[in-house]
Design an enzyme around this catalytic site. Sequence first.
Site, PDB file in Angstrom:
ATOM      1  N   GLY A 182      -0.126  30.115  64.818  1.00 21.39           N
ATOM      2  CA  GLY A 182      -1.068  31.180  65.202  1.00 21.39           C
ATOM      3  C   GLY A 182      -1.458  31.996  63.983  1.00 21.39           C
ATOM      4  O   GLY A 182      -0.602  32.444  63.236  1.00 21.39           O
ATOM      5  N   ARG A 185      -1.800  23.539  64.728  1.00 22.77           N
ATOM      6  CA  ARG A 185      -0.457  23.091  65.120  1.00 22.77           C
ATOM      7  C   ARG A 185      -0.549  21.563  65.164  1.00 22.77           C
ATOM      8  O   ARG A 185      -1.368  21.024  65.893  1.00 22.77           O
ATOM      9  CB  ARG A 185      -0.073  23.676  66.485  1.00 22.77           C
ATOM     10  CG  ARG A 185       0.086  25.195  66.452  1.00 22.77           C
ATOM     11  CD  ARG A 185       0.622  25.738  67.760  1.00 22.77           C
ATOM     12  NE  ARG A 185       0.880  27.168  67.663  1.00 22.77           N
ATOM     13  CZ  ARG A 185       0.074  28.121  68.115  1.00 22.77           C
ATOM     14  NH1 ARG A 185      -1.046  27.797  68.717  1.00 22.77           N
ATOM     15  NH2 ARG A 185       0.380  29.384  67.987  1.00 22.77           N
ATOM     16  N   ASP A 210       7.870  30.429  63.414  1.00 25.53           N
ATOM     17  CA  ASP A 210       8.896  29.505  63.915  1.00 25.53           C
ATOM     18  C   ASP A 210       8.614  28.010  63.697  1.00 25.53           C
ATOM     19  O   ASP A 210       9.393  27.301  63.062  1.00 25.53           O
ATOM     20  CB  ASP A 210       8.962  29.710  65.435  1.00 25.53           C
ATOM     21  CG  ASP A 210      10.262  30.331  65.844  1.00 25.53           C
ATOM     22  OD1 ASP A 210      10.783  31.149  65.072  1.00 25.53           O
ATOM     23  OD2 ASP A 210      10.745  29.964  66.926  1.00 25.53           O
ATOM     24  N   THR A 226       3.015  35.906  61.413  1.00 25.41           N
ATOM     25  CA  THR A 226       2.837  35.843  62.876  1.00 25.41           C
ATOM     26  C   THR A 226       2.699  37.262  63.424  1.00 25.41           C
ATOM     27  O   THR A 226       3.399  38.160  62.956  1.00 25.41           O
ATOM     28  CB  THR A 226       4.017  35.147  63.588  1.00 25.41           C
ATOM     29  OG1 THR A 226       3.955  35.427  64.996  1.00 25.41           O
ATOM     30  CG2 THR A 226       5.375  35.594  63.090  1.00 25.41           C
ATOM     31  N   ASP A 280       3.711  38.145  66.205  1.00 24.97           N
ATOM     32  CA  ASP A 280       4.778  38.380  67.187  1.00 24.97           C
ATOM     33  C   ASP A 280       5.979  39.177  66.671  1.00 24.97           C
ATOM     34  O   ASP A 280       6.756  39.705  67.468  1.00 24.97           O
ATOM     35  CB  ASP A 280       5.283  37.038  67.739  1.00 24.97           C
ATOM     36  CG  ASP A 280       4.285  36.384  68.669  1.00 24.97           C
ATOM     37  OD1 ASP A 280       3.358  37.084  69.119  1.00 24.97           O
ATOM     38  OD2 ASP A 280       4.424  35.181  68.939  1.00 24.97           O
ATOM     39  N   ASP A 326       8.694  38.031  65.461  1.00 24.66           N
ATOM     40  CA  ASP A 326       9.920  37.461  66.032  1.00 24.66           C
ATOM     41  C   ASP A 326      10.750  36.646  65.035  1.00 24.66           C
ATOM     42  O   ASP A 326      11.482  35.750  65.437  1.00 24.66           O
ATOM     43  CB  ASP A 326       9.572  36.590  67.254  1.00 24.66           C
ATOM     44  CG  ASP A 326       8.634  35.439  66.899  1.00 24.66           C
ATOM     45  OD1 ASP A 326       8.075  35.444  65.802  1.00 24.66           O
ATOM     46  OD2 ASP A 326       8.465  34.545  67.743  1.00 24.66           O
ATOM     47  N   ARG A 376       4.855  35.680  73.877  1.00 20.13           N
ATOM     48  CA  ARG A 376       5.306  34.667  74.821  1.00 20.13           C
ATOM     49  C   ARG A 376       6.815  34.781  75.043  1.00 20.13           C
ATOM     50  O   ARG A 376       7.299  34.667  76.147  1.00 20.13           O
ATOM     51  CB  ARG A 376       4.978  33.305  74.216  1.00 20.13           C
ATOM     52  CG  ARG A 376       4.762  32.220  75.193  1.00 20.13           C
ATOM     53  CD  ARG A 376       4.222  30.981  74.527  1.00 20.13           C
ATOM     54  NE  ARG A 376       4.247  31.009  73.070  1.00 20.13           N
ATOM     55  CZ  ARG A 376       3.446  30.305  72.306  1.00 20.13           C
ATOM     56  NH1 ARG A 376       2.535  29.545  72.826  1.00 20.13           N
ATOM     57  NH2 ARG A 376       3.546  30.352  70.995  1.00 20.13           N
TER      58      ARG A 376
HETATM   59  O1  F6P Z   1       2.428  33.224  67.977  1.00 27.21           O
HETATM   60  C1  F6P Z   1       1.401  34.146  68.136  1.00 27.21           C
HETATM   61  C2  F6P Z   1       0.764  34.035  69.491  1.00 27.21           C
HETATM   62  O2  F6P Z   1      -0.383  34.855  69.432  1.00 27.21           O
HETATM   63  C3  F6P Z   1       1.635  34.397  70.695  1.00 27.21           C
HETATM   64  O3  F6P Z   1       1.821  35.774  70.872  1.00 27.21           O
HETATM   65  C4  F6P Z   1       0.853  33.747  71.807  1.00 27.21           C
HETATM   66  O4  F6P Z   1       1.673  33.499  72.907  1.00 27.21           O
HETATM   67  C5  F6P Z   1       0.398  32.480  71.165  1.00 27.21           C
HETATM   68  O5  F6P Z   1       0.333  32.727  69.779  1.00 27.21           O
HETATM   69  C6  F6P Z   1      -0.932  31.959  71.646  1.00 27.21           C
HETATM   70  O6  F6P Z   1      -1.246  30.830  70.916  1.00 27.21           O
HETATM   71  P1  F6P Z   1      -2.550  29.936  70.984  1.00 27.21           P
HETATM   72  O7  F6P Z   1      -3.518  30.555  71.911  1.00 27.21           O
HETATM   73  O8  F6P Z   1      -3.043  29.850  69.590  1.00 27.21           O
HETATM   74  O9  F6P Z   1      -2.068  28.610  71.457  1.00 27.21           O
END
Ligand code: F6P
Length: 324
Positions: free
Chosen positions: A11, A72, A103, A127, A129, A131, A173
């Site tokens: 992300g 990804r 991650d 990120t 997040d 996290d 998430r």
């Molecule tokens: O990892 C960042 C993040 O924005 C999370 O908070 C979210 O759940 C996820 O990515 C959404 O990812 P995408 O829409 O890119 O699959």
Amino acid sequence: MNKIAVFTSGGDAPGMNACIRAVVRAAIHYGIEVMGIRRGYKGMINDDFIPMAATSVSYILHKGGTILGSARSDEFRTPEGRKKAYDNLKKHGIDGIVAIGGDGTFTGANIFMQEYPDIAIVGTPGTIDNDLYGTDFTIGYDTAINTAMEAIDKIKDTADAHDRLFFVEVMGRDVGFIAARSGIAAGAKAILIPESKTDIDDLVLQLLNNAAKKKLSNIVVVAEGDDEGGAMEIAQKVKQRTNLFDIRVTVLGHMQRGGSPTCMDRVLASRVGVAAVQALKDGKKGIMLGQLHREVSEIPFEKAIKHHKKMSTALEELSKIIAY
Ligand code: F6P
């Protein structure tokens, strides 16, 4: 270390560009050649490499997204995909990499280095997040919480005008860092996060208590990964228990990932970007460069991703004390 590459993966997060810029400029400063890999591991497999000069990263410091693109990659999860990536890196004469991501990015880097130990990979925490263990904050988190806070402020205006109850869903998430800070900063009545069990009956009781004090307008911030569901589901569950409230739902979504990075994110990104190049130059690998207690930190990838950072219970307590 003669030649390195930099890429962004997973992300995207505001501040990734500032980090790319810092890596490129630091490499040049130390006399190391540098290339960019477009779209993360995907570009590594598809041979999407571009040479980077000091001017390639001019005028990107303030921009959201990432000039290198992100992705990804499923193919990188396979040994065949990683072999293609390795061959491309060798072809370009690259012996060190700075991976900007979270991650998934560091998990991939660890597997790759076990198979191909002659390529050194270090990472920086990119990120929204927040996290990753071993860094107080990740690149993009500060911008995301400010974006969320400003959006909730605006929702509060209309909620108040109509005496409405709003459920606002923010990203996260697996973790509630964005929910916790943006919720406190915007004065949410309740903050629902994946780390603690949500009790809908208890939430309804709190809201009814507020209604008894003639306060019908409220904001409940919900992290997308809450155990009782997203904002939409939770609003439904509340509606099933009481019809006293005029309820609306807003999902903030990907707006939290974009926008010009805050000063904090730009400085963090610049700092860890330079530290990453210095680490490669010093022969280090398999570590994430973060920032802990105002100092640059070095955390093995394994620790950064597995020992998931815990939410401070103090933040949860605080939000309960001051909510009305
Ligand atoms: O990892 C960042 C993040 O924005 C999370 O908070 C979210 O759940 C996820 O990515 C959404 O990812 P995408 O829409 O890119 O699959």
